[in-house]
Design a protein around this motif. Structure first.
Motif, PDB file in Angstrom:
ATOM      1  N   CYS A 249      42.225  35.818  36.441  1.00  0.00           N
ATOM      2  CA  CYS A 249      42.112  37.263  36.245  1.00  0.00           C
ATOM      3  C   CYS A 249      41.044  37.558  35.196  1.00  0.00           C
ATOM      4  O   CYS A 249      41.034  36.958  34.117  1.00  0.00           O
ATOM      5  CB  CYS A 249      43.448  37.859  35.786  1.00  0.00           C
ATOM      6  SG  CYS A 249      44.740  37.835  37.029  1.00  0.00           S
ATOM      7  N   ILE A 260      43.784  42.861  30.534  1.00  0.00           N
ATOM      8  CA  ILE A 260      43.558  42.411  31.900  1.00  0.00           C
ATOM      9  C   ILE A 260      42.788  43.504  32.634  1.00  0.00           C
ATOM     10  O   ILE A 260      43.195  44.667  32.641  1.00  0.00           O
ATOM     11  CB  ILE A 260      44.891  42.126  32.613  1.00  0.00           C
ATOM     12  CG1 ILE A 260      45.669  41.048  31.857  1.00  0.00           C
ATOM     13  CG2 ILE A 260      44.645  41.692  34.061  1.00  0.00           C
ATOM     14  CD1 ILE A 260      47.086  40.845  32.365  1.00  0.00           C
ATOM     15  N   SER A 261      41.684  43.142  33.238  1.00  0.00           N
ATOM     16  CA  SER A 261      40.847  44.127  33.922  1.00  0.00           C
ATOM     17  C   SER A 261      41.432  44.453  35.300  1.00  0.00           C
ATOM     18  O   SER A 261      41.714  43.549  36.086  1.00  0.00           O
ATOM     19  CB  SER A 261      39.426  43.577  34.078  1.00  0.00           C
ATOM     20  OG  SER A 261      38.588  44.514  34.714  1.00  0.00           O
ATOM     21  N   THR A 262      41.624  45.731  35.569  1.00  0.00           N
ATOM     22  CA  THR A 262      42.169  46.165  36.857  1.00  0.00           C
ATOM     23  C   THR A 262      41.405  47.373  37.379  1.00  0.00           C
ATOM     24  O   THR A 262      40.682  48.037  36.635  1.00  0.00           O
ATOM     25  CB  THR A 262      43.657  46.566  36.741  1.00  0.00           C
ATOM     26  OG1 THR A 262      43.754  47.794  36.003  1.00  0.00           O
ATOM     27  CG2 THR A 262      44.485  45.485  36.070  1.00  0.00           C
ATOM     28  N   THR A 268      43.940  43.426  40.155  1.00  0.00           N
ATOM     29  CA  THR A 268      43.003  42.589  39.416  1.00  0.00           C
ATOM     30  C   THR A 268      41.964  42.044  40.387  1.00  0.00           C
ATOM     31  O   THR A 268      41.997  42.322  41.590  1.00  0.00           O
ATOM     32  CB  THR A 268      43.727  41.413  38.734  1.00  0.00           C
ATOM     33  OG1 THR A 268      44.113  40.444  39.718  1.00  0.00           O
ATOM     34  CG2 THR A 268      44.949  41.889  37.958  1.00  0.00           C
ATOM     35  N   TYR A 274      48.399  41.749  40.345  1.00  0.00           N
ATOM     36  CA  TYR A 274      48.274  43.103  39.805  1.00  0.00           C
ATOM     37  C   TYR A 274      48.732  43.100  38.349  1.00  0.00           C
ATOM     38  O   TYR A 274      49.436  42.192  37.907  1.00  0.00           O
ATOM     39  CB  TYR A 274      49.149  44.079  40.615  1.00  0.00           C
ATOM     40  CG  TYR A 274      48.916  44.017  42.106  1.00  0.00           C
ATOM     41  CD1 TYR A 274      48.203  45.015  42.763  1.00  0.00           C
ATOM     42  CD2 TYR A 274      49.408  42.953  42.859  1.00  0.00           C
ATOM     43  CE1 TYR A 274      47.986  44.950  44.132  1.00  0.00           C
ATOM     44  CE2 TYR A 274      49.190  42.880  44.226  1.00  0.00           C
ATOM     45  CZ  TYR A 274      48.474  43.879  44.863  1.00  0.00           C
ATOM     46  OH  TYR A 274      48.251  43.809  46.210  1.00  0.00           O
ATOM     47  N   SER A 275      48.348  44.135  37.620  1.00  0.00           N
ATOM     48  CA  SER A 275      48.813  44.254  36.246  1.00  0.00           C
ATOM     49  C   SER A 275      49.001  45.719  35.890  1.00  0.00           C
ATOM     50  O   SER A 275      48.285  46.593  36.394  1.00  0.00           O
ATOM     51  CB  SER A 275      47.841  43.601  35.260  1.00  0.00           C
ATOM     52  OG  SER A 275      48.384  43.623  33.935  1.00  0.00           O
ATOM     53  N   ALA A 280      47.267  45.820  30.400  1.00  0.00           N
ATOM     54  CA  ALA A 280      46.077  46.221  31.142  1.00  0.00           C
ATOM     55  C   ALA A 280      45.422  47.485  30.604  1.00  0.00           C
ATOM     56  O   ALA A 280      44.540  48.054  31.269  1.00  0.00           O
ATOM     57  CB  ALA A 280      46.431  46.413  32.623  1.00  0.00           C
TER      58      ALA A 280
END
Length: 313
Positions: A249, A260-262, A268, A274-275, A280
């Motif tokens: 991720c 966390i990049s989403t 992600t 997913y986050s 995130a």
């Protein structure tokens, strides 16, 4: 939820983390008739806080009561289960993830949602642990009302401290800014603070004196003291788990901490992962975390439906 044996489960979605983001996601997914396993070790970041604020219809609720009410409502949906455990590793790929837990249990899942939040690394100040969550806080939006118009010390060792001073000024004008020995303040910073009637002390903090968690005074290495009725401080935040990064991720390199990049719906760069919530975003509000969990759950449901629709051709 399918069971192969007592130690292995297969489910549509594994939600890692049982805070407001994870609980909100579990609720949406349960209502979408998805099998969901929520894995949570029961150590939320806000467990030291006696009350949570700013969540409509739940203002001033204790974090424990919030969790219990949410869990009771979610368990009305029989496809959702809760696992009191800690995830040790995640392997596999979209539609066939394997999640191993410290207890030795394994769950197979089509999708993974990380709602693991962040962890506070407190400044190394004697006495801070005793007041944290009682009279020392990190977010004035969450706890500023309770300290309104009181004499507040803001502790910060970098420019984020100046930002926090400005934020706290919305709740009280009685502010002392403590840099705990850091000499980062420029002349223009000192002039600006004085213009806004903010006192400044750049001495190192020796300890915080308190009674039953309520701060009384702050003692400096020079043995000078200041009386104080509350504290806001800039914490260091770190990801609660390295597992998302180990899966590939993408992480942001934003200051003051990495998330966390989403995409806007919590996806992600790793398909099927997913986050949501604090892990995130840098916007740490209870209601925002719940909202992002709901949005991520909707994205998961849509992605699952897309896969199922395509297979039915």
């Amino acid at each position: 939820m399918d069971s192969q044996n007592s130690d292995v489960l297969t489910t549509d979605v594994i939600v890692i983390g049982g805070g407001p983001a994870g609980l909100s996601a579990a609720l949406v997914l349960g209502r979408a008739r998805r099998s969901v396993a929520v894995i949570d070790e029961g150590k939320p970041r806000n467990r030291v806080t006696h009350e949570s604020h700013g969540f409509l219809t739940r203002d001033s609720i204790s974090p424990n009561d919030f969790h219990q009410i949410a869990k009771e409502q979610i368990l009305k949906y029989p496809s959702v289960s809760f696992e009191s455990d800690v995830v040790s590793s995640v392997s596999g790929s979209d539609e066939k993830f394997s999640v191993a837990m410290e207890s030795g249990r394994i769950i197979y899942s089509r999708k993974i949602l990380f709602a693991t939040g962040m962890k506070d690394v407190l400044p190394d100040i004697k006495g801070l642990t005793e007041v944290y969550g009682r009279s020392a806080f990190v977010c004035p939006f969450c706890d500023g009302w309770e300290l309104r118009d009181r004499h507040i010390s803001v502790i910060g060792t970098n420019k984020m401290g100046l930002h926090l001073v400005k934020m706290v000024s919305g709740w009280t004008k009685h502010i002392t800014f403590l840099t705990n020995g850091s000499q980062f303040l420029a002349t223009e910073d000192l002039i600006d603070l004085e213009r806004h009637h903010v006192e400044t002390c750049q001495d190192s903090i020796k300890q915080i004196d308190s009674i039953e968690g309520m701060v009384q005074r702050i003692i400096f290495k020079s043995d000078t003291t200041i009386d104080c009725e509350g504290i806001f401080f800039v914490p260091k935040l770190v990801q609660a788990t390295p597992i998302p990064a180990s899966l590939g991720c993408k992480m942001t390199d934003d200051n003051p901490f990495s998330t966390i990049s989403t995409d806007p719906l919590g996806r992600t760069n790793v398909v099927g992962v997913y986050s949501a919530g604090d892990a995130a975003t840098q916007s740490h509000q209870l209601i925002q975390a719940a909202s992002s969990g709901a949005m991520a759950a909707a994205a998961i449901q849509l992605d699952l439906l897309d896969t199922e629709w395509s297979k039915a051709r």
